[in-house]
Design a protein around this motif. Structure first.
Motif: not given
Length: 137
Positions: A40, A46-47, A60, A63, A65, A127, A136
């Motif tokens: 990333v 990310l979400t 994830l 990614a 992560v 994050i 990120a």
């Protein structure tokens, strides 16, 4: 100089052992391309907050992560690459980040090892929250 002849049995035994060594070496490596780092960049989404359950999290995979929510409104992120053999962790359940490949588990709050054989904690991933989005940093 006299000619040395090696029996076929010895040659084939050696080739068999070499084949086993190659197969085992293939099992030992991780699935992260050797880097162990998340895939990333700063600012990547990310979400969203509603996708991360309180007391749990999500992995994830692409990614590399894992994003967790140890308590309501508090989000953490860690690399999803298990420190045991570099495989991607598999789930988040019961307040732990789980790696079902060999049984390692980590804290959803700190990434610290809670069950072996993992030798060290998952690295934190920076994050930031932008409204409902988790980015990120």
């Amino acid at each position: 100089m006299p000619e040395v002849r090696v029996p076929r049995r010895i040659v084939f035994s050696g080739l068999g052992a070499l084949g086993v060594a190659v197969a085992l070496a293939g099992c030992a490596g991780g699935d992260d391309g050797g880097s162990g780092k998340p895939k990333v960049a700063a600012g990547d989404e990310l979400t969203t907050t509603d996708q991360v359950p309180v007391g749990g999290g999500i992995v994830l995979t692409d990614a590399k992560v894992v994003v967790t929510q140890p308590s309501a409104g508090k989000f953490e992120a860690f690399t999803a690459v298990c420190t045991h053999q570099g495989l991607t962790v598999t789930s988040v359940a019961d307040g732990r980040i789980q790696c079902a490949h060999h049984g390692s588990s980590y804290s959803i709050s700190t990434g610290e090892v809670e069950g072996g054989p993992a030798p060290s904690a998952l690295a934190s991933v920076a994050i930031k929250q932008d409204g409902q989005r988790i980015l990120a940093a």
